[in-house]
Write an enzyme that holds these catalytic residues in place. Sequence first.
Site, PDB file in Angstrom:
ATOM      1  N   GLY A   1       0.842  -1.205   0.000  1.00  0.00           N
ATOM      2  CA  GLY A   1       0.000   0.000   0.000  1.00  0.00           C
ATOM      3  C   GLY A   1       0.872   1.248   0.000  1.00  0.00           C
ATOM      4  O   GLY A   1       1.939   1.257   0.607  1.00  0.00           O
TER       5      GLY A   1
ATOM      6  N   ARG B   1       0.697  -4.824  -5.932  1.00  0.00           N
ATOM      7  CA  ARG B   1       0.771  -6.130  -5.262  1.00  0.00           C
ATOM      8  C   ARG B   1       1.063  -7.124  -6.388  1.00  0.00           C
ATOM      9  O   ARG B   1       0.453  -7.038  -7.452  1.00  0.00           O
ATOM     10  CB  ARG B   1      -0.530  -6.446  -4.556  1.00  0.00           C
ATOM     11  CG  ARG B   1      -1.008  -5.259  -3.729  1.00  0.00           C
ATOM     12  CD  ARG B   1      -1.542  -5.633  -2.386  1.00  0.00           C
ATOM     13  NE  ARG B   1      -2.096  -4.436  -1.757  1.00  0.00           N
ATOM     14  CZ  ARG B   1      -1.715  -3.946  -0.587  1.00  0.00           C
ATOM     15  NH1 ARG B   1      -0.756  -4.526   0.091  1.00  0.00           N
ATOM     16  NH2 ARG B   1      -2.281  -2.878  -0.087  1.00  0.00           N
TER      17      ARG B   1
ATOM     18  N   ASP C   1      -0.228   2.655   8.617  1.00  0.00           N
ATOM     19  CA  ASP C   1      -0.781   2.028   9.834  1.00  0.00           C
ATOM     20  C   ASP C   1       0.153   2.081  11.042  1.00  0.00           C
ATOM     21  O   ASP C   1      -0.280   1.850  12.155  1.00  0.00           O
ATOM     22  CB  ASP C   1      -1.077   0.542   9.567  1.00  0.00           C
ATOM     23  CG  ASP C   1      -2.215   0.369   8.585  1.00  0.00           C
ATOM     24  OD1 ASP C   1      -2.985   1.318   8.406  1.00  0.00           O
ATOM     25  OD2 ASP C   1      -2.326  -0.724   7.986  1.00  0.00           O
TER      26      ASP C   1
ATOM     27  N   ARG D   1     -24.012  16.773  19.102  1.00  0.00           N
ATOM     28  CA  ARG D   1     -24.123  15.433  18.537  1.00  0.00           C
ATOM     29  C   ARG D   1     -22.980  14.513  18.957  1.00  0.00           C
ATOM     30  O   ARG D   1     -21.953  14.969  19.462  1.00  0.00           O
ATOM     31  CB  ARG D   1     -24.072  15.522  17.009  1.00  0.00           C
ATOM     32  CG  ARG D   1     -25.400  15.815  16.417  1.00  0.00           C
ATOM     33  CD  ARG D   1     -25.358  15.727  14.902  1.00  0.00           C
ATOM     34  NE  ARG D   1     -26.649  16.146  14.417  1.00  0.00           N
ATOM     35  CZ  ARG D   1     -26.848  16.968  13.387  1.00  0.00           C
ATOM     36  NH1 ARG D   1     -25.829  17.443  12.712  1.00  0.00           N
ATOM     37  NH2 ARG D   1     -28.056  17.297  13.018  1.00  0.00           N
TER      38      ARG D   1
ATOM     39  N   SER E   1      11.163  27.148  18.516  1.00  0.00           N
ATOM     40  CA  SER E   1      12.595  27.203  18.209  1.00  0.00           C
ATOM     41  C   SER E   1      13.337  25.905  18.519  1.00  0.00           C
ATOM     42  O   SER E   1      14.441  25.698  18.031  1.00  0.00           O
ATOM     43  CB  SER E   1      13.266  28.327  18.993  1.00  0.00           C
ATOM     44  OG  SER E   1      12.611  29.534  18.742  1.00  0.00           O
TER      45      SER E   1
ATOM     46  N   ARG F   1      13.510  31.357 -10.718  1.00  0.00           N
ATOM     47  CA  ARG F   1      13.492  32.184  -9.517  1.00  0.00           C
ATOM     48  C   ARG F   1      13.959  31.388  -8.298  1.00  0.00           C
ATOM     49  O   ARG F   1      13.627  30.233  -8.132  1.00  0.00           O
ATOM     50  CB  ARG F   1      12.071  32.686  -9.274  1.00  0.00           C
ATOM     51  CG  ARG F   1      11.961  33.613  -8.099  1.00  0.00           C
ATOM     52  CD  ARG F   1      10.628  34.282  -8.040  1.00  0.00           C
ATOM     53  NE  ARG F   1      10.430  35.222  -9.129  1.00  0.00           N
ATOM     54  CZ  ARG F   1       9.252  35.718  -9.458  1.00  0.00           C
ATOM     55  NH1 ARG F   1       8.181  35.361  -8.800  1.00  0.00           N
ATOM     56  NH2 ARG F   1       9.148  36.589 -10.441  1.00  0.00           N
TER      57      ARG F   1
ATOM     58  N   GLY G   1      15.208  31.832  16.764  1.00  0.00           N
ATOM     59  CA  GLY G   1      16.168  32.505  17.644  1.00  0.00           C
ATOM     60  C   GLY G   1      17.572  32.166  17.196  1.00  0.00           C
ATOM     61  O   GLY G   1      17.850  32.096  15.999  1.00  0.00           O
TER      62      GLY G   1
ATOM     63  N   GLU H   1      16.644  33.652  11.157  1.00  0.00           N
ATOM     64  CA  GLU H   1      16.569  35.092  11.422  1.00  0.00           C
ATOM     65  C   GLU H   1      17.835  35.675  12.050  1.00  0.00           C
ATOM     66  O   GLU H   1      18.116  36.853  11.902  1.00  0.00           O
ATOM     67  CB  GLU H   1      15.356  35.383  12.327  1.00  0.00           C
ATOM     68  CG  GLU H   1      15.409  34.628  13.663  1.00  0.00           C
ATOM     69  CD  GLU H   1      14.119  34.713  14.473  1.00  0.00           C
ATOM     70  OE1 GLU H   1      13.215  35.456  14.069  1.00  0.00           O
ATOM     71  OE2 GLU H   1      14.027  34.028  15.508  1.00  0.00           O
TER      72      GLU H   1
HETATM   73  P1  ATP Z   1       0.587  -2.908   3.454  1.00  0.00           P
HETATM   74  O1  ATP Z   1       1.100  -2.599   4.827  1.00  0.00           O
HETATM   75  O2  ATP Z   1       0.067  -1.749   2.743  1.00  0.00           O
HETATM   76  O3  ATP Z   1      -0.324  -4.101   3.410  1.00  0.00           O
HETATM   77  P2  ATP Z   1       2.565  -4.738   2.499  1.00  0.00           P
HETATM   78  O4  ATP Z   1       3.954  -4.543   2.035  1.00  0.00           O
HETATM   79  O5  ATP Z   1       2.394  -5.529   3.753  1.00  0.00           O
HETATM   80  O6  ATP Z   1       1.901  -3.318   2.606  1.00  0.00           O
HETATM   81  P3  ATP Z   1       1.491  -6.880   0.869  1.00  0.00           P
HETATM   82  O7  ATP Z   1       0.355  -6.849  -0.076  1.00  0.00           O
HETATM   83  O8  ATP Z   1       1.429  -7.803   2.025  1.00  0.00           O
HETATM   84  O9  ATP Z   1       1.708  -5.365   1.325  1.00  0.00           O
HETATM   85  O10 ATP Z   1       2.834  -7.214   0.056  1.00  0.00           O
HETATM   86  C1  ATP Z   1       3.172  -6.523  -1.119  1.00  0.00           C
HETATM   87  C2  ATP Z   1       3.847  -7.444  -2.092  1.00  0.00           C
HETATM   88  O11 ATP Z   1       5.015  -8.010  -1.495  1.00  0.00           O
HETATM   89  C3  ATP Z   1       3.032  -8.654  -2.497  1.00  0.00           C
HETATM   90  O12 ATP Z   1       2.115  -8.345  -3.516  1.00  0.00           O
HETATM   91  C4  ATP Z   1       4.099  -9.616  -2.956  1.00  0.00           C
HETATM   92  O13 ATP Z   1       4.538  -9.305  -4.260  1.00  0.00           O
HETATM   93  C5  ATP Z   1       5.229  -9.351  -2.003  1.00  0.00           C
HETATM   94  N1  ATP Z   1       5.177 -10.308  -0.885  1.00  0.00           N
HETATM   95  C6  ATP Z   1       4.437 -10.239   0.226  1.00  0.00           C
HETATM   96  N2  ATP Z   1       4.614 -11.305   1.008  1.00  0.00           N
HETATM   97  C7  ATP Z   1       5.479 -12.118   0.356  1.00  0.00           C
HETATM   98  C8  ATP Z   1       6.078 -13.402   0.618  1.00  0.00           C
HETATM   99  N3  ATP Z   1       5.813 -14.067   1.731  1.00  0.00           N
HETATM  100  N4  ATP Z   1       6.924 -13.892  -0.293  1.00  0.00           N
HETATM  101  C9  ATP Z   1       7.225 -13.236  -1.408  1.00  0.00           C
HETATM  102  N5  ATP Z   1       6.689 -12.039  -1.728  1.00  0.00           N
HETATM  103  C10 ATP Z   1       5.834 -11.480  -0.867  1.00  0.00           C
END
Ligand code: ATP
Length: 774
Positions: free
Chosen positions: A25, A88, A166, A201, A540, A576, A585, A643
Site C-alpha cells: 500500500g 501487489r 498504519d 451530537r 525554536s 526564480r 532565535g 533570522e
Molecule cells: P501494506 O502494509 O500496505 O499491506 P505490504 O507490504 O504488507 O503493505 P502486501 O500486499 O502484504 O503489502 O505485500 C506486497 C507485495 O510483497 C506482495 O504483492 C508480494 O509481491 C510481495 N510479498 C508479500 N509477502 C510475500 C512473501 N511471503 N513472499 C514473497 N513475496 C511477498
Amino acid sequence: MAQITLSPPAMPAGQKRIAVMTSGGDSPGMSAAVRAVVRQTLASGCVSYAIYEGYQGLVDGGDMIKEMQWEDVRGWISEGGTLIGTARCKAFMERPGRLTAANNMIERGIDALVICGGDGSLTGADKFRAEWPSLLDELVSSGKRTEEGVKPYRHLNIVGLVGSIDNDLSSTDATIGCYSSLQRICQAIDYIDSTAFSHQRAFVVEVMGRHCGWLALMAGVSCGADFVFCPENPPSENWESEMCSIVRKHRELGKRKTIVIVAEGAHDRNLNHISPTMVKDLLTNKVGLDTRVTTLGHVQRGGPPCAYDRMLATLQGVEAVKAVLDSTPETPSPVICIVENKIVRKDLMEAIKLTKEVAANIEKKDFAAAMKGRDAEFEEFLQAFNITTATDKTDLLLPAEKRMRVGIIHVGAPAGGMNAATRAAVAYCLTKGHTPIALHNGFPGLCRHHDDEPLGSVREITWLDAEQWASKGGSEIGTNRGLPSEDFKTTAYCFEKYKIDALFVVGGFEAFTSVSELRKARDQYDAFKIPMVCLPATVSNNVPGTEFSIGSDTCLNALIDYCDAIKQSASASRRRVFVVETQGGASGYIATIAGLSIGALAVYTPEEGIHLNMLVEDIKFLKDQFAKDRGHTRSGKIILRNEKASSVYTTEFIADCIKEESGGKFDSRFAVPGHVQQGGIPSPMDRVRAVRFGVKSLQYLETMYGKSKDEIAKDPMSAAVIGIRGARVKFSPMEKIEREETDWKDRRPKDEFWMSLVNVVDTLSGRPKASRSA
Ligand code: ATP
C-alpha cells in the site's frame, strides 16, 4: 539451449548498483524516501536504479527498471504517494517469479535493493535474499547465466524502509506515512468537532488499521475523543455499558459533543467485530444522543507528506544507502527504524517476526502479549488516553493526604501543544485527586494577583475548562516572557498563599530559565522548595535537556506549507530562487529540519553564520543548477536563512545579491513567514507528545510526594526537565543541565544533536563542499 545474456562488469570496490522500490500500500513520504535513496546513492559514487510498480516491475524487467539521475527526483520530497508506483504482485510470491526477478537484476548488475513497504513487502524481500544463492545457481544450471557472469553478484544486499500509514511494524516508533495519515484524520475530526459541538451530537469515526490501532489511538489522544476501539487492546467484556457510562459521565460534566473512534479491525475480547454502526446504535439508544457515523476511507492515505514524514523518509533513505555500503555477506538484512529521536538499524526478520506475533497473539486472544509486541510508546499513549478520559474511575483517586495542589504555568511565546499538555495535566490531576491550579499569564500575571478577587490570575481548572483545549493553538491560560526573578518575593508569597505543592512549567527557553531561577532561589524562599518540572514547548526547539520541544513540529508544518506554496510559484516562473527567513532565535534547528523537509538548496544557521565566500560559492552553485534544469517543472529553489544567521547578511540583502550576480539569468526574491510559523492548530505530533509528556510530568511530580522541604532542596532531581534524548524519554536534573549543557549567551543547548543534518541537506541538494569551507 537457453541464450546466455551478459551482465555488466562488477563495480569497483566499495561501490554498488543500488535499486530502490516501493511496494504494498502507498503512503505519504515514499517519494521522499526514493529521492533520498537515489541522491545518496549517486553522492556515494554508486549507480542508482528505480524499480517501477513494486515487485511487478522487478519481475517484468525492461523499462520497469530505470537508471536514475540526480534531476529525475527533483521536487519529489513534497509529493504524496509514490511516483515510481507500487503494486501487489502475485508472481513474486512464487519461486519462478523470483527467479525471473533475479535474472533481471543480474542483467543490470544490481546487487543491492532498498525496499520501502509494509511487512508483506519486507517479508518478500528477505525471502528473496535467503533464496538468492540458489536462484543464481538455478540461473547457471539452466544455462541462462554463466558461473563467471554471476560471480560478482553472489551477495545480495537488502535494506528495508517501513512505508505504511498504519504504523504496524514492531521495532520502530513510526513508519513513513503514519504521521501524515494521522494529520489527515485529525484534520477531519477537528472539522467534525465543531459541528458536533454546535448540535450537541455524537460522531463515530472509523479510521484505517486492520491489526493495528495506532491511528485510532493517536487520533483519540490528539483530538480528545471520548472512547477508542483498538484491535490489540479490545475493551472489557461489558464494553457496551463501559463506553456508555464514560460518554454519559462526560455529558453530565457539561461536554456538548462526543467523539468515538473505531479502528477498522476493532473487535471485542472474543474477536467479534465491533462496527461503527453498533457503536452508533448504542449511543443513540442507550445514551439518547443524536449520533452520526463518518468513515474516513482513502483520504487517510492521500495528500502531501507532513514535515515529520519528509524528514523521516529522507534520513532513513540516507541511512539505507549507508547500510548497503556497510554490509558484509554476514550482516543480516537490516530495516531502518526510529526509536524516539534516533535512526537505528534493526534486524529485518526479527522486526517482521515481532510484527507477525502481534497479529497471532490477537488471533489467540492473548491481548497482553499483543500489546507487549507494540512499542513502549504505544502502551504509554494508551495509559495516557485512559487516564485523561477516565472521569468515572474512583479507584484511581489517591488518599487525601497524598493529593497535591499543582500549579500550572505557561512561560514565553505560545507554541502548539501547550494547551494539550495542560489539558492532559489537568485531567490527570482530577483522576488522581490532585487540584490543578492555573497561574494565568505567566509569572508577571501571577504577581499581579489581587487578593480579594475571586476570579484573579490564580484559578482552579475544572475538567470541562480544559476539555476543549486538546486541539487549540496558543495558550488558553495565557503566557508571558517575564521571569520569576522580576519579583521573587511576590512569586513566593503567591506560592504560599495558594499552597502550591508542585509546579508544572510549560514553555521555551524562558520556562527553562524560570525553573532554573526558582531552583537557585530556594536558599532564600522556602516556597520554592517544591518539586518542579519544565516541559519544553517552543517553536525554536532550543531548550537544553531535550532534543525535541513541543510546538516545533507545528512550526515545521506551517513552514513547509508556506515553502511548498512559494516553491510552486518559483517553479512556475522557472527562473526564480526564494530566500526564506525562518524563526528559531539563535538555533538553526527549524531552518535545518525545514531545509531537509522541503529539499532546500542551502540552509544558513546562526551556529555556522554566513560568510562572503559562502555567498559567492552558493551563487556559483545556483548558476550551475539553473543551467542544468532548463524547463524542469519542479525547478523551484529555496534557500532558508534563520533570522539570526547573520546581522550583516540579511535575508533581503542575500536575495538582492543573488539577483545582482545572476547576470540576468534568474531572479531572486525574499519572503518572511514570521508568526505564521507559530502555527494555527497544533500538529497531531505536538498534541500527542504534549499529552504523553504532560501525564509523565505529573506522574513524576507525584514521585516527590512526602519529601520534606529540605529533602526537596537537596534533591537535584526535584527541579527537572522532561525531554527526548536519543532513544529515551528522560527527566534530567536542572542543576546539571544549566551548569553543563546550556549556552546561556545564545540561549540554546551547547550540543545540538541536529547539527550534522546540515550536511545531509547539502548532500541531497548537491551543494558543493566549497560553500561551507570558508
Ligand atoms: P501494506 O502494509 O500496505 O499491506 P505490504 O507490504 O504488507 O503493505 P502486501 O500486499 O502484504 O503489502 O505485500 C506486497 C507485495 O510483497 C506482495 O504483492 C508480494 O509481491 C510481495 N510479498 C508479500 N509477502 C510475500 C512473501 N511471503 N513472499 C514473497 N513475496 C511477498
